[in-house]
Scaffold this active site. Structure first.
Site, PDB file in Angstrom:
ATOM      1  N   GLU A   1      56.060  28.682 -21.888  1.00 18.00           N
ATOM      2  CA  GLU A   1      54.803  28.013 -21.531  1.00 18.00           C
ATOM      3  C   GLU A   1      54.972  27.279 -20.202  1.00 18.00           C
ATOM      4  O   GLU A   1      56.036  26.754 -19.898  1.00 18.00           O
ATOM      5  CB  GLU A   1      54.405  27.016 -22.612  1.00 18.00           C
ATOM      6  CG  GLU A   1      53.963  27.656 -23.925  1.00 18.00           C
ATOM      7  CD  GLU A   1      53.503  26.628 -24.936  1.00 18.00           C
ATOM      8  OE1 GLU A   1      52.421  26.822 -25.516  1.00 18.00           O
ATOM      9  OE2 GLU A   1      54.219  25.629 -25.134  1.00 18.00           O
TER      10      GLU A   1
ATOM     11  N   LEU B   1      -0.352  -1.903  13.815  1.00 15.91           N
ATOM     12  CA  LEU B   1       0.231  -1.317  15.022  1.00 15.91           C
ATOM     13  C   LEU B   1       1.037  -0.066  14.665  1.00 15.91           C
ATOM     14  O   LEU B   1       1.394   0.142  13.504  1.00 15.91           O
ATOM     15  CB  LEU B   1       1.122  -2.349  15.715  1.00 15.91           C
ATOM     16  CG  LEU B   1       0.409  -3.582  16.273  1.00 15.91           C
ATOM     17  CD1 LEU B   1       1.397  -4.491  16.986  1.00 15.91           C
ATOM     18  CD2 LEU B   1      -0.725  -3.193  17.206  1.00 15.91           C
TER      19      LEU B   1
ATOM     20  N   GLU C   1      49.905  29.408 -22.263  1.00 17.02           N
ATOM     21  CA  GLU C   1      49.915  28.611 -23.492  1.00 17.02           C
ATOM     22  C   GLU C   1      50.140  29.560 -24.663  1.00 17.02           C
ATOM     23  O   GLU C   1      49.531  30.636 -24.747  1.00 17.02           O
ATOM     24  CB  GLU C   1      48.576  27.889 -23.656  1.00 17.02           C
ATOM     25  CG  GLU C   1      48.408  27.145 -24.972  1.00 17.02           C
ATOM     26  CD  GLU C   1      48.826  25.690 -24.909  1.00 17.02           C
ATOM     27  OE1 GLU C   1      49.040  25.091 -25.976  1.00 17.02           O
ATOM     28  OE2 GLU C   1      48.928  25.149 -23.790  1.00 17.02           O
TER      29      GLU C   1
ATOM     30  N   LYS D   1       1.374   1.630   7.682  1.00 15.17           N
ATOM     31  CA  LYS D   1       0.018   1.587   7.110  1.00 15.17           C
ATOM     32  C   LYS D   1      -0.138   2.568   5.956  1.00 15.17           C
ATOM     33  O   LYS D   1      -0.719   2.235   4.914  1.00 15.17           O
ATOM     34  CB  LYS D   1      -1.019   1.894   8.202  1.00 15.17           C
ATOM     35  CG  LYS D   1      -1.080   0.864   9.305  1.00 15.17           C
ATOM     36  CD  LYS D   1      -2.124   1.204  10.345  1.00 15.17           C
ATOM     37  CE  LYS D   1      -1.777   2.426  11.158  1.00 15.17           C
ATOM     38  NZ  LYS D   1      -0.545   2.272  11.965  1.00 15.17           N
ATOM     39  N   THR D   2       0.402   3.776   6.127  1.00 17.07           N
ATOM     40  CA  THR D   2       0.257   4.790   5.077  1.00 17.07           C
ATOM     41  C   THR D   2       1.050   4.409   3.835  1.00 17.07           C
ATOM     42  O   THR D   2       0.608   4.662   2.709  1.00 17.07           O
ATOM     43  CB  THR D   2       0.691   6.168   5.612  1.00 17.07           C
ATOM     44  OG1 THR D   2      -0.107   6.502   6.748  1.00 17.07           O
ATOM     45  CG2 THR D   2       0.524   7.242   4.561  1.00 17.07           C
TER      46      THR D   2
END
Length: 909
Positions: free
Chosen positions: A214, A607, A219, A612-613
């Site tokens: 192993e 301004l 495994e 603003k949006t």
């Protein structure tokens, strides 16, 4: 391991303004648990409590209600029981139990107070994972073992996978002559020859010793004594598939003794085709999760060889199952993680993909994209539900905003906002002393409706709310009413609950926090008793002492985020959501100065670049919840289609252009918000949009946002004369543009003021001049501004070279806009630019309507009005003679669209 059983806990409404989960009767205390004969029941109870605790930890905290089966239970002497203590302890590692849990006995029951999980430092040496989990169910190979990855390691594993994927992709993109040979570490592991030779055999002998052992890629499992190999495969394989796939791939050889390395065989009486089906089922059971960067989107690959095991006289003695598991490009879970969160009133188990996304969440990389931002709240130091928050670089930071909006004095209570406090205490004088305790420092924050501030429905029976945040006491939310009515206490509790949740899950407050609701009669100032609840387990609103000492300044900073944060429009460009903060000026307009129940009609003169949006969108959200409106009852009107489409995606209101507004009937509409109104015009039939909008909204809200500096035409815009615009709100603090771009905009504004107005517009000219004088930039980020004069061919070369440089710096097409004054200019530059750019890199141009696409916007200045991008090229901004009086306005409008870089390019005549 926590089981995934269906459990009984239920979300309950109590007098606690918190998330309360009732788990029913459980066995509490060490002695009682030792007396229990049924270990499975005891384990199920512990698992249930751990699940509930995990869900609350990941969802802002809350309270677990547990009734004791033992009528003599005493928390002081019996505790909670060792198994439950270990369960909670494992859940919050590396923190201590007392860092996240407080316990309070009430009758024969126990209240378990759960503080939010937080990704910040758990102690001096370690950091918590992004979310709380009991088990990850992610495995990796470590030497010869398959070990489970700790939740804190998940992000590290994913980062490693990303680097490997990028490295391999970069190699594949190199020309073949230059590409170096790939080493085995960059591919699925090239297995040692002995393993390959062994797996190629058709049969092996019982007792044969393998010539290899192993290691990380091999495994052994025997399964020789298993009566049902199929069941063992179902139970075992997912773990090993996950481990090998998450590391370098490898072989699982079943039927080999892992100690002696001898062939023992397995599944002697099994049908090989049944075994193949079981292995296939196991691979379908595991959960592969691809990351956003991954292009493969394929399942985990494997190959299975079933080798006969022969004994003496070639007697069949079983099989060797040689299973090769390929390395996976991203990550593979053996099953969904053991992690939970609250989903409304239900406890939800997190699926692997969602868990990984939350666990590996990081702040967006914005160095190149949004250089004007700086971090205010990081995901790496916040509760699980939080999003990153960024403010403007060099602007009022979070602590400065807190000191401006909610300052804490050295002693006494500071009332904010002052105007609202003065108004309400003058109207209801008996309230002032009750809500202003002496001898402590803190802030009393009034609101006409805290429910609305938290995006909840307004209760019209509430006069106002006041939040008291002071030292040595939990925050208290006073709900002031005219008279006691049914459900007012419920409203007060829900508002307090929502506030607590948002302080944690949005504002990022990491401490133990509760908000205590109290209801007051406005005229007498008397407390209105809470409703008495009749139940088997009646809860009094009483939190442990640990909740009584909040960090006032930290709590107020979280409150600033709750009240001022909004989704950044840059989120779509980044592909992940993050938040920006309003300025104090914007907040003042939305929350206190002009309350729209008193100011139904308002003209907002803002301004360029003052947001603003953004305010228009926030305003419509407030209208919706304050006035109990449906989406179709609110109308947003703008001039151009691109801005309409941008706002339509926010799903707040109906969104139309002015032309559509004039053509159609809007009988359902009660409230109207107009944006970019300076560019509106009269209809061709001489119809007036303003009169129509005013008539429709005569009993509702009518706010008009405009900026005369960005006027794009010379026709009559139907707005009232300046003298008749009342009230006027002014926005003067620039937030969008780098300071060098902002300075250029101010220069253009002054040019407009000096030349645009006639003698009969003196009052308006004075107003505009005052706006110029008051204009300032909210931050210190400079950005980049350049103006050049070149020939047409030189302009084309300059734009191409600059865009190539931007791409090499990490920018994308989504960051760039190219704007022209007229359609003719667009036609002149469109083809040569696109042709040359496509020779260098695959790019696309799009009109302003498609600003969310990963394309360079190429359009006119007018059509891009109201939108923005990081980098803007303005092509030859020289207008025709008949438009000369608005030439400066158009250039200013184009310049204000640029966040970080602006290039103004004039043609040599």
């Amino acid at each position: 391991m926590v089981s995934k059983n269906n459990f009984a806990p239920v979300w309950v409404e109590t007098d606690y303004p918190d998330q309360v989960i009732d788990v029913g009767e459980v066995t509490l205390g060490e002695d009682c648990r030792n007396k229990m004969s049924d270990a499975s029941k005891r384990k199920a109870e512990k698992n249930t409590l751990v699940q509930v605790a995990c869900a609350l930890l990941n969802s802002g905290g809350g309270i677990i209600v547990a009734k004791s089966k033992n009528k003599d239970y005493n928390y002081t002497t019996d505790g909670i029981g060792l198994d439950l203590e270990l369960g909670f302890g494992d859940l919050v590692k590396p923190s201590l139990i007392q860092d996240h849990f407080s316990f309070l006995q009430q009758g024969i029951g126990l209240l378990i107070f759960v503080k939010t999980w937080c990704a910040g430092l758990a102690n001096d040496e370690s950091t918590n994972a992004r979310i709380c989990s009991a088990e990850s169910h992610l495995y990796k190979r470590s030497g010869t073992s398959a070990i489970q990855i700790a939740p804190t390691e998940a992000a590290e594993l994913l980062q490693k996978k990303k680097k490997e994927t990028k490295k391999n992709r970069d190699r594949q993109e190199e020309p073949p002559a230059k590409r170096p040979l790939l080493s085995s570490s960059n591919q699925n592991i090239e297995m040692p020859n002995p393993v390959k030779l062994f797996c190629s055999k058709e049969y092996v002998r019982l007792g044969e010793t393998l010539g290899f052992g192993e290691d990380m890629h091999v495994e052994f499992k025997s399964f020789e004594k298993e009566t049902s190999v199929k069941k063992r495969l179902s139970d075992t394989l997912p773990k090993y598939i996950s481990a090998f796939a998450n590391t370098d791939g490898g072989f699982l050889l079943i039927g080999v003794n892992d100690k002696t390395k001898k062939v023992v065989g397995c599944g002697k009486d099994e049908n090989p085709s049944d075994i193949e089906n079981e292995v296939d089922k196991a691979f379908r059971k595991v959960i592969p999760v691809h990351c956003a960067h991954c292009e493969k989107q394929e399942n985990c690959k494997y190959s299975l060889k079933i080798i006969n095991v022969l004994g003496e006289s070639d007697v069949h003695c079983g099989f060797i199952l040689a299973l090769e598991i390929n390395k996976f490009c991203c990550v593979v879970f053996s099953e969904n993680p053991d992690s939970w969160k609250m989903d409304g009133k239900n406890i939800k188990s997190l699926e692997a993909g969602e868990w990984l996304e939350m666990m590996t969440g990081t702040d967006p990389v914005i160095d190149q994209l949004c250089q004007g931002f700086e971090k205010e709240l990081s995901m790496s130091a916040a509760p699980p539900q939080c999003k990153p928050v960024y403010g403007l670089k060099g602007s009022a930071r979070l602590d400065a905003l807190q000191n401006t909006l909610f300052p804490v004095q050295t002693d006494g209570i500071n009332g904010r906002p002052e105007t609202l406090c003065t108004e309400m205490f003058a109207k209801y004088p008996n309230l002032e002393n009750i809500m202003k305790p002496e001898g402590v420092r803190g802030v009393l924050i009034m609101s006409r409706s805290w429910a609305v501030d938290l995006d909840q429905e307004k209760n019209d029976e509430v006069v106002f709310d006041a939040l008291l945040i002071s030292e040595n006491s939990p925050p208290t939310l006073y709900t002031v009413v005219q008279e006691s009515k049914p459900d007012l206490w419920k409203h007060a509790r829900l508002t307090a609950f929502q506030l607590k949740q948002k302080l944690v899950n949005l504002g990022g407050y990491p401490g133990m926090i509760c908000v205590i609701p109290k209801v007051l009669e406005c005229h007498s100032g008397a407390l209105i008793p809470r409703e008495i609840r009749h139940s088997d387990f009646n809860l009094d609103v009483c939190y442990p002492d640990s909740y009584g000492s909040p960090d006032i300044e930290a709590l107020l900073r979280s409150l600033v985020i709750v009240l001022l944060s909004f989704r950044s429009c840059v989120s779509d460009q980044l592909g992940c959501e993050f938040l920006n903060l309003l300025t104090a000026e914007q907040f003042d307009i939305l929350h206190s100065k002009y309350y729209f129940k008193n100011f139904r009609k308002v003209f907002v003169h803002g301004l360029p670049g003052t947001g603003k949006t953004v305010i228009a969108a926030q305003l419509m959200r407030k209208i919706k919840i304050t006035l109990h409106c449906k989406t179709e009852e609110i109308l947003y009107i703008c001039e151009n289609q691109p801005l309409r489409r941008f706002m339509e995606k926010q799903d707040i209101s109906q969104c139309v252009t002015r032309l559509t507004f004039m053509r159609e009937d809007f009988s359902m509409v009660k409230h109207i918000v107009v944006d970019e109104a300076q560019n509106f015009r009269k209809d061709e039939d001489d119809k007036d949009w303003y009169k129509k909008a005013k008539k429709i909204s005569k009993n509702g809200v009518f706010w008009i946002f405009l900026d005369y500096f960005q006027t794009s035409h010379t026709e009559y815009n139907s707005l009232p004369q300046f003298e008749d615009q009342n009230p006027i709100v002014c926005l003067t603090v620039g937030v969008r543009n780098g300071s060098s771009i902002h300075d250029f905009i101010i220069q253009k504004m002054r040019n407009i003021v000096s030349s645009w107005f006639s003698e009969r517009e003196v009052r308006m000219k004075d107003h505009m001049e005052e706006l110029c004088n008051n204009a300032n930039c909210a931050h210190t980020f400079s950005g980049k501004f350049k103006t050049l004069k070149k020939t047409q061919s030189e302009i084309i070369d300059f734009v191409i070279l600059t865009i190539q440089t931007l791409f090499s710096q990490g920018h994308s097409c989504k960051d760039i806009a190219i704007l022209c004054c007229t359609k003719e200019e667009c036609v002149k530059y469109y083809s040569p630019l696109l042709l040359q750019l496509r020779k260098k890199k695959k790019v696309n141009f799009a009109q302003a309507d498609d600003t969310d696409k990963n394309s360079i916007v190429f359009d006119s200045i007018r059509r891009f009005s109201g939108l923005e991008r990081n980098i803007v090229f303005v092509m030859n901004p020289v207008v025709h003679k008949y438009q000369q009086e608005i030439g400066e306005n158009l250039l200013l409008s184009a310049a204000s669209r640029a966040r970080t870089q602006l290039y103004v390019l004039y043609e040599k005549q």
